[in-house]
Design a protein around this motif. Structure first.
Motif, PDB file in Angstrom:
ATOM      1  N   VAL A  99      37.515 -33.872  19.196  1.00 22.00           N
ATOM      2  CA  VAL A  99      37.426 -35.220  19.775  1.00 22.00           C
ATOM      3  C   VAL A  99      37.797 -35.105  21.249  1.00 22.00           C
ATOM      4  O   VAL A  99      38.802 -34.472  21.592  1.00 22.00           O
ATOM      5  CB  VAL A  99      38.403 -36.189  19.062  1.00 22.00           C
ATOM      6  CG1 VAL A  99      38.497 -37.513  19.808  1.00 22.00           C
ATOM      7  CG2 VAL A  99      37.965 -36.426  17.610  1.00 22.00           C
ATOM      8  N   ILE A 100      36.967 -35.684  22.115  1.00 17.40           N
ATOM      9  CA  ILE A 100      37.320 -35.730  23.546  1.00 17.40           C
ATOM     10  C   ILE A 100      37.640 -37.181  23.899  1.00 17.40           C
ATOM     11  O   ILE A 100      36.831 -38.080  23.646  1.00 17.40           O
ATOM     12  CB  ILE A 100      36.168 -35.227  24.438  1.00 17.40           C
ATOM     13  CG1 ILE A 100      35.835 -33.764  24.126  1.00 17.40           C
ATOM     14  CG2 ILE A 100      36.533 -35.385  25.918  1.00 17.40           C
ATOM     15  CD1 ILE A 100      34.701 -33.184  24.987  1.00 17.40           C
ATOM     16  N   ALA A 101      38.826 -37.404  24.484  1.00 16.25           N
ATOM     17  CA  ALA A 101      39.223 -38.746  24.929  1.00 16.25           C
ATOM     18  C   ALA A 101      38.945 -38.850  26.422  1.00 16.25           C
ATOM     19  O   ALA A 101      39.619 -38.199  27.225  1.00 16.25           O
ATOM     20  CB  ALA A 101      40.701 -38.965  24.645  1.00 16.25           C
ATOM     21  N   LEU A 102      37.976 -39.677  26.792  1.00 15.13           N
ATOM     22  CA  LEU A 102      37.629 -39.877  28.201  1.00 15.13           C
ATOM     23  C   LEU A 102      38.004 -41.305  28.576  1.00 15.13           C
ATOM     24  O   LEU A 102      37.292 -42.255  28.229  1.00 15.13           O
ATOM     25  CB  LEU A 102      36.120 -39.654  28.401  1.00 15.13           C
ATOM     26  CG  LEU A 102      35.585 -39.927  29.806  1.00 15.13           C
ATOM     27  CD1 LEU A 102      36.042 -38.848  30.790  1.00 15.13           C
ATOM     28  CD2 LEU A 102      34.053 -40.033  29.816  1.00 15.13           C
ATOM     29  N   GLY A 103      39.127 -41.472  29.260  1.00 17.72           N
ATOM     30  CA  GLY A 103      39.544 -42.820  29.624  1.00 17.72           C
ATOM     31  C   GLY A 103      41.027 -42.881  29.918  1.00 17.72           C
ATOM     32  O   GLY A 103      41.671 -41.860  30.190  1.00 17.72           O
ATOM     33  N   GLY A 104      41.568 -44.093  29.842  1.00 19.05           N
ATOM     34  CA  GLY A 104      42.992 -44.296  30.115  1.00 19.05           C
ATOM     35  C   GLY A 104      43.835 -44.041  28.881  1.00 19.05           C
ATOM     36  O   GLY A 104      43.377 -43.441  27.893  1.00 19.05           O
ATOM     37  N   GLY A 105      45.061 -44.540  28.932  1.00 23.46           N
ATOM     38  CA  GLY A 105      46.000 -44.307  27.846  1.00 23.46           C
ATOM     39  C   GLY A 105      45.590 -44.950  26.538  1.00 23.46           C
ATOM     40  O   GLY A 105      45.919 -44.441  25.463  1.00 23.46           O
ATOM     41  N   VAL A 106      44.866 -46.049  26.607  1.00 29.85           N
ATOM     42  CA  VAL A 106      44.419 -46.702  25.372  1.00 29.85           C
ATOM     43  C   VAL A 106      43.461 -45.783  24.626  1.00 29.85           C
ATOM     44  O   VAL A 106      43.631 -45.502  23.429  1.00 29.85           O
ATOM     45  CB  VAL A 106      43.755 -48.075  25.691  1.00 29.85           C
ATOM     46  CG1 VAL A 106      42.999 -48.604  24.488  1.00 29.85           C
ATOM     47  CG2 VAL A 106      44.821 -49.068  26.151  1.00 29.85           C
ATOM     48  N   VAL A 107      42.469 -45.272  25.334  1.00 28.92           N
ATOM     49  CA  VAL A 107      41.501 -44.356  24.710  1.00 28.92           C
ATOM     50  C   VAL A 107      42.211 -43.083  24.238  1.00 28.92           C
ATOM     51  O   VAL A 107      41.989 -42.608  23.114  1.00 28.92           O
ATOM     52  CB  VAL A 107      40.369 -44.015  25.716  1.00 28.92           C
ATOM     53  CG1 VAL A 107      39.582 -42.796  25.269  1.00 28.92           C
ATOM     54  CG2 VAL A 107      39.453 -45.222  25.902  1.00 28.92           C
ATOM     55  N   GLY A 108      43.080 -42.538  25.073  1.00 29.52           N
ATOM     56  CA  GLY A 108      43.756 -41.279  24.728  1.00 29.52           C
ATOM     57  C   GLY A 108      44.633 -41.425  23.489  1.00 29.52           C
ATOM     58  O   GLY A 108      44.605 -40.578  22.593  1.00 29.52           O
ATOM     59  N   ASP A 109      45.415 -42.524  23.431  1.00 28.06           N
ATOM     60  CA  ASP A 109      46.307 -42.720  22.277  1.00 28.06           C
ATOM     61  C   ASP A 109      45.496 -42.932  20.996  1.00 28.06           C
ATOM     62  O   ASP A 109      45.827 -42.392  19.935  1.00 28.06           O
ATOM     63  CB  ASP A 109      47.206 -43.951  22.491  1.00 28.06           C
ATOM     64  CG  ASP A 109      48.400 -43.660  23.405  1.00 28.06           C
ATOM     65  OD1 ASP A 109      48.418 -42.607  24.066  1.00 28.06           O
ATOM     66  OD2 ASP A 109      49.319 -44.498  23.458  1.00 28.06           O
ATOM     67  N   LEU A 110      44.437 -43.739  21.110  1.00 25.06           N
ATOM     68  CA  LEU A 110      43.637 -44.077  19.918  1.00 25.06           C
ATOM     69  C   LEU A 110      42.804 -42.881  19.445  1.00 25.06           C
ATOM     70  O   LEU A 110      42.778 -42.544  18.249  1.00 25.06           O
ATOM     71  CB  LEU A 110      42.752 -45.282  20.264  1.00 25.06           C
ATOM     72  CG  LEU A 110      41.911 -45.920  19.180  1.00 25.06           C
ATOM     73  CD1 LEU A 110      41.693 -47.403  19.502  1.00 25.06           C
ATOM     74  CD2 LEU A 110      40.566 -45.252  18.994  1.00 25.06           C
ATOM     75  N   ALA A 111      42.155 -42.207  20.376  1.00 25.13           N
ATOM     76  CA  ALA A 111      41.324 -41.055  20.001  1.00 25.13           C
ATOM     77  C   ALA A 111      42.193 -39.926  19.453  1.00 25.13           C
ATOM     78  O   ALA A 111      41.832 -39.245  18.490  1.00 25.13           O
ATOM     79  CB  ALA A 111      40.527 -40.574  21.214  1.00 25.13           C
ATOM     80  N   GLY A 112      43.367 -39.740  20.064  1.00 23.91           N
ATOM     81  CA  GLY A 112      44.286 -38.702  19.596  1.00 23.91           C
ATOM     82  C   GLY A 112      44.760 -39.008  18.187  1.00 23.91           C
ATOM     83  O   GLY A 112      44.902 -38.108  17.352  1.00 23.91           O
ATOM     84  N   PHE A 113      44.998 -40.290  17.923  1.00 22.41           N
ATOM     85  CA  PHE A 113      45.446 -40.687  16.573  1.00 22.41           C
ATOM     86  C   PHE A 113      44.324 -40.437  15.562  1.00 22.41           C
ATOM     87  O   PHE A 113      44.564 -39.919  14.462  1.00 22.41           O
ATOM     88  CB  PHE A 113      45.865 -42.161  16.594  1.00 22.41           C
ATOM     89  CG  PHE A 113      46.279 -42.675  15.255  1.00 22.41           C
ATOM     90  CD1 PHE A 113      47.269 -42.022  14.522  1.00 22.41           C
ATOM     91  CD2 PHE A 113      45.688 -43.805  14.706  1.00 22.41           C
ATOM     92  CE1 PHE A 113      47.662 -42.501  13.266  1.00 22.41           C
ATOM     93  CE2 PHE A 113      46.070 -44.279  13.460  1.00 22.41           C
ATOM     94  CZ  PHE A 113      47.051 -43.628  12.739  1.00 22.41           C
ATOM     95  N   ALA A 114      43.094 -40.786  15.943  1.00 25.81           N
ATOM     96  CA  ALA A 114      41.968 -40.537  15.033  1.00 25.81           C
ATOM     97  C   ALA A 114      41.847 -39.033  14.754  1.00 25.81           C
ATOM     98  O   ALA A 114      41.628 -38.611  13.608  1.00 25.81           O
ATOM     99  CB  ALA A 114      40.675 -41.083  15.635  1.00 25.81           C
ATOM    100  N   ALA A 115      42.028 -38.223  15.805  1.00 27.05           N
ATOM    101  CA  ALA A 115      41.940 -36.762  15.622  1.00 27.05           C
ATOM    102  C   ALA A 115      43.075 -36.261  14.729  1.00 27.05           C
ATOM    103  O   ALA A 115      42.889 -35.337  13.923  1.00 27.05           O
ATOM    104  CB  ALA A 115      41.981 -36.058  16.982  1.00 27.05           C
ATOM    105  N   ALA A 116      44.243 -36.888  14.849  1.00 27.40           N
ATOM    106  CA  ALA A 116      45.386 -36.476  14.011  1.00 27.40           C
ATOM    107  C   ALA A 116      45.107 -36.764  12.540  1.00 27.40           C
ATOM    108  O   ALA A 116      45.594 -36.047  11.657  1.00 27.40           O
ATOM    109  CB  ALA A 116      46.648 -37.219  14.451  1.00 27.40           C
ATOM    110  N   CYS A 117      44.335 -37.832  12.280  1.00 22.33           N
ATOM    111  CA  CYS A 117      44.098 -38.269  10.890  1.00 22.33           C
ATOM    112  C   CYS A 117      42.870 -37.618  10.262  1.00 22.33           C
ATOM    113  O   CYS A 117      42.854 -37.399   9.043  1.00 22.33           O
ATOM    114  CB  CYS A 117      43.896 -39.782  10.838  1.00 22.33           C
ATOM    115  SG  CYS A 117      45.318 -40.722  11.394  1.00 22.33           S
TER     116      CYS A 117
END
Ligand SMILES: NC(=O)c1ccc[n+]([C@@H]2O[C@H](COP(=O)([O-])OP(=O)(O)OC[C@H]3O[C@@H](n4cnc5c(N)ncnc54)[C@H](O)[C@@H]3O)[C@@H](O)[C@H]2O)c1
Ligand SMILES: O=C(O)C(=O)C[C@@H](O)[C@H](O)[C@H](O)COP(=O)(O)O
Ligand SMILES: [Zn+2]
Length: 356
Positions: A99-117
């Motif tokens: 998963v690549i998160a391209l954006g601010g902290g909202v995108v990074g936190d949410l995409a990172g959480f999806a990748a964690a799950c």
């Protein structure tokens, strides 16, 4: 073109933060961080038209898809995370997907959480495009989403495989968002680096003018500062809690004002002011230090007072769900003067003394 590299070392693992100009357009500088055949890019509705094409140009050879969430803190939700899961399923993403998160902290936190799950954890790469995400949220592996009851209440520790900071993306960042990022920069000086705090006082005008050399230095020092703290305490069992300076009040303010009304960095600026005032009130720091902090935040054009329509009682109610709390006691990061901080149990009465 020069690239600054900072390593985040976590026991026998590590990952690299690369900071430089125009990195998105130079896939040779980041493609090694992307593994597997499947790539899901998560971005938002403001960032996609600005930078998605630059990233996609470098993704030839991968099977990739894109999820674009609506921009803004209101959308850091489980519902948007489900869109990411649906896209991963549609892509046929296996455990070696990225998963690549391209954006601010909202995108990074949410995409990172999806990748964690997803399948209990797949790789993700942070490509932050706000100052706040460059200096703080893209580093350290805290991922998650908000609930109406509070900030980041659902989440996981999941470290990125790499962090790619293309500082050219700051060119389009609105002034208010840029200033919000400076609040987290001030935090590092305040909690752990008196010399950096002094440097920020000297460079405040250059930073407000966004002079590239000053901005680049602020990003590099902030990343190094966070990397060092996370290396010593990855899962917030001790020292890492200091990175929460200003956040006990700040998160309560964001929740009570309504997500997106006060930006995260603005709420943290007000929260650091309140925490510093409380610390002085409790005899842990001096009023002179509090004045120094307020003066720096004001020069960086950040807010330092609680909006008048916000009720102290409701803020204290929100603080009861702060993640640093133990056994029902509110624990906040208090200031011990420039460059020093510690975590202390605070009573409602003490909180009321600075809020009323
Ligand atoms: N995980 C962590 O350690 C950590 C640390 C700090 C903050 N956070 C979280 O980060 C979030 C705040 O992040 P943020 O301040 O980046 O907010 P954000 O992600 O909402 O981005 C701010 C706004 O700027 C826009 N934007 C992004 N990049 C842009 C660009 N280059 N040009 C123009 N517009 C652009 C976005 O679309 C958005 O509207 C909060 O949810 C906070 O809780 C997490
Ligand atoms: O990385 C950390 O640790 C931080 O606390 C950084 C904070 O700036 C950030 O806002 C973080 O998301 C707050 O975490 P939380 O655990 O209080 O939700
Ligand atoms: Zn923060």
């Amino acid at each position: 073109m020069s690239v600054t590299e900072v390593d985040v070392v976590l026991g026998d693992r590590s990952y690299r933060i690369r900071i430089g100009r125009d990195l998105l357009r130079q896939p040779a500088r980041w493609r090694d961080a992307v593994r597997g055949r499947h790539v899901l890019v998560v971005t938002d509705s403001t960032v996609a038209p600005l930078y998605l094409a630059r990233l996609e140009d470098g993704l030839d050879g991968f099977d990739h898809a894109v999820v674009t969430i609506p921009a803004g803190e209101r959308h850091k939700t489980l519902a948007q995370t489900e869109q990411v899961f649906a896209a991963l399923a549609g892509l046929g993403a296996s455990r070696d997907a990225t998963v690549i998160a391209l954006g601010g902290g909202v995108v990074g936190d949410l995409a990172g959480f999806a990748a964690a799950c997803w399948m209990r954890g797949i790789d993700f790469v942070q490509m932050p495009t706000t100052l706040l995400a460059m200096v703080d949220s893209s580093v350290g592996g805290k991922t998650g989403v908000n609930l109406p009851a509070g900030k980041n209440l659902i989440g996981a520790f999941h470290q990125p495989r790499s962090v790619i900071i293309d500082t050219d993306t700051l060119d389009t960042l609105p002034a208010r968002e840029y200033r919000a990022g400076l609040a987290e920069v001030v935090k590092y000086g305040a909690i752990s680096d008196a010399a950096f705090f002094g440097w920020l006082e000297q460079q405040a005008d250059a930073l407000v003018r966004r002079e590239p050399a000053a901005v680049a230095e602020a990003i590099a020092v902030s990343c190094k500062s966070k990397a060092d703290i996370v290396a010593r305490d990855e899962r917030e069992e001790g020292e890492r809690a200091l990175l929460n300076f200003g956040h006990t009040f700040g998160h309560a303010l964001e929740t009570e004002a309504g997500y997106g009304t006060l930006l995260h960095g603005e709420a943290v600026a007000i929260g650091m002011t309140l925490a510093a005032s409380l610390s002085a009130h409790m005899g842990k720091s001096s009023h002179t230090d509090t004045d120094r902090l307020i003066s720096l935040l004001k020069r960086l054009e950040l807010p330092t007072v609680v909006p008048h329509d916000i009720s102290p009682a409701r803020l204290i109610q929100h603080m009861r769900l702060d993640k640093k709390n133990l056994s029902g006691k509110i624990r906040a990061v208090l200031w011990h003067g420039v460059g020093r901080a510690g975590v202390t149990i605070v009573e409602d009465e003490q909180l009321r003394s600075v809020l009323e």
